[in-house]
Scaffold this active site. Structure first.
Site, PDB file in Angstrom:
ATOM      1  N   HIS A 178       0.883  -1.187   0.027  1.00  0.00           N
ATOM      2  CA  HIS A 178       0.055  -0.010  -0.094  1.00  0.00           C
ATOM      3  C   HIS A 178       0.866   1.358  -0.078  1.00  0.00           C
ATOM      4  O   HIS A 178       0.469   2.054  -0.758  1.00  0.00           O
ATOM      5  CB  HIS A 178      -0.918   0.138   1.210  1.00  0.00           C
ATOM      6  CG  HIS A 178      -2.224  -0.689   1.062  1.00  0.00           C
ATOM      7  ND1 HIS A 178      -2.220  -2.083   0.852  1.00  0.00           N
ATOM      8  CD2 HIS A 178      -3.320  -0.033   1.023  1.00  0.00           C
ATOM      9  CE1 HIS A 178      -3.542  -2.466   0.805  1.00  0.00           C
ATOM     10  NE2 HIS A 178      -4.167  -1.283   0.827  1.00  0.00           N
ATOM     11  N   HIS A 225      -0.011  -3.478   9.183  1.00  0.00           N
ATOM     12  CA  HIS A 225       1.414  -3.536   9.037  1.00  0.00           C
ATOM     13  C   HIS A 225       2.178  -3.063  10.311  1.00  0.00           C
ATOM     14  O   HIS A 225       1.597  -2.343  11.171  1.00  0.00           O
ATOM     15  CB  HIS A 225       1.774  -2.747   7.872  1.00  0.00           C
ATOM     16  CG  HIS A 225       1.650  -3.330   6.559  1.00  0.00           C
ATOM     17  ND1 HIS A 225       2.291  -4.385   6.233  1.00  0.00           N
ATOM     18  CD2 HIS A 225       0.653  -2.964   5.600  1.00  0.00           C
ATOM     19  CE1 HIS A 225       1.834  -4.498   4.923  1.00  0.00           C
ATOM     20  NE2 HIS A 225       0.812  -4.090   4.651  1.00  0.00           N
TER      21      HIS A 225
END
Length: 409
Positions: A178, A225
């Site tokens: 991302h 994450h």
């Protein structure tokens, strides 16, 4: 140094950030923010079928079962992710503003953004900018996806982290694609646009930095994450941009003028799809990577075809051109192009996905509804590649000609 890396990759740092932003698991929400950490391995017995299903909470915090799918890709291994069952704690949101801000920011790295923003640039501003974005995005995303499955570093543990997304739970974490994609898209646009359109560079830089930071923070907020995943993603993406920047113009020229360009794009994309790193359990990374490579190859061939036909649909006049004025008529025309274009892409996706799956499943003698069969490499790679290369071709070749037929261009 190892201590620092371990700290940055730790789940507690992510959990602290979530709590600071007002996101708490229900079981911890009324304990003044203090975690009551469960043991790292806690057997959980299913009340309805104690003999058939035993769930084990492993180091990653997700539940797995002792029932494995016949597809060997679905079997749980050392990354700690089970595809089938998820033990996800409920959560309480105490700061609605940050909640919606980070969820919207996370959307800048999802498929909906990829299928709308670059095409919108092509249809309403400059196909050159879209072509450049797709080229860099494809390169950066492939490298990021492959690194995940080579390094095999897990995502944050849940608990203590609250997970707000489900689809990519089974994937590995480092680096954050991302973050890589967002930095690649916005800074490629920032570096490429000055030669094409007139705008205030400082404003563009501010927008690129703010959006990139928001996406970085959103990956922590959503619990997908660790800080190390995000930092590595940003550094890898920035390094790739810096290393490749001097060659962007050369690649553009070869892509549009070389007679070998379409063959090279197709062969390279297929080669990378079929040689993608193998795992001992199923994740969505191979399919997503094939999707990315298919779109990139389709667009590359499409832009080459447009160049050969002498219809590139690029802005006329002296470059850089002024930015189009935001008039009511201009907004209506741009919106109409956007709607028609997206409908064309979605229709292409649906038709090609249905047709390619039917052909492949008939060839291999399996049901189209068999989810496990659709995950097999010999079916997943060709059906996704065929579907998304078609989307790239329709986007780059046919949609602008459709606009002409509908008097939208």
């Amino acid at each position: 140094m190892l201590k620092l890396l371990k700290y940055l990759h730790g789940s507690e740092l992510v959990a602290k950030f979530q709590r600071a932003c007002g996101l708490f698991p229900i079981e911890a929400a009324h304990q003044n923010g203090n975690w009551a950490n469960p043991p790292r391995e806690t057997p959980l017995q299913d009340a309805d079928a104690p003999d058939k299903l035993t769930r084990l909470r492993c180091g990653n915090g997700h539940a797995i079962t002792n029932e494995q799918d016949s597809n060997s890709n679905d079997k749980h291994k050392e990354n700690g992710y089970g595809v089938g069952v998820s033990a996800r704690p409920q959560y309480e949101v105490r700061n609605r503003l940050l909640y919606f801000l980070f969820l919207v920011s996370a959307g800048l790295g999802h498929e909906v953004f990829y299928i709308t923003f670059p095409p919108c640039l092509h249809w309403n501003l400059d196909p050159f900018l879209c072509r450049r974005l797709v080229n860099i995005w494809t390169m950066v995303m492939y490298i990021g996806q492959a690194l995940k499955d080579v390094l095999k570093l897990p995502r944050p543990l849940s608990p203590p982290v609250v997970k707000l997304e489900k689809r990519v739970d089974a994937e590995y974490g480092l680096p954050s694609t991302h973050v890589m994609a967002t930095i690649a898209i916005f800074f490629t646009l920032l570096l490429s646009a000055p030669s094409r359109v007139q705008f205030q560079f400082e404003v563009g830089l501010l927008v690129a930095v703010v959006l990139s930071v928001l996406v970085c923070l959103s990956r922590l907020y959503t619990g997908m994450h660790s800080a190390l995943d995000v930092i590595c993603g940003a550094l890898i993406s920035a390094t790739l941009l810096l290393v490749t920047y001097p060659y962007w113009e050369t690649f553009d020229r070869l892509q549009l003028t070389s007679p070998l360009s379409p063959i090279g794009a197709l062969v390279l994309a297929l080669f990378l799809s079929y040689t993608y790193p193998e795992l001992d359990h199923y994740t969505t990374t191979r399919g997503d990577t094939t999707t990315i490579l298919g779109v990139g190859a389709g667009c590359s061939v499409g832009y080459w075809v447009n160049e050969r036909l002498g219809e590139t649909f690029e802005p006329q006049g002296v470059l850089p051109i002024p930015l189009p004025a935001l008039t009511l008529g201009g907004l209506a025309l741009g919106s109409a192009r956007f709607v028609v274009g997206v409908v064309a892409l979605v229709a292409t996706r649906q038709m090609m996905k249905t047709a390619s799956l039917w052909v492949l499943c008939s060839w291999y003698g399996v049901s189209v509804k068999d989810r496990d069969a659709r995950r097999r490499k010999e079916i997943e790679v060709p059906y996704k590649f065929t579907t998304y290369i078609s989307i790239g071709l329709v986007h780059s070749i046919l949609v602008n000609r459709l606009f002409i037929g509908l008097a939208l261009l």
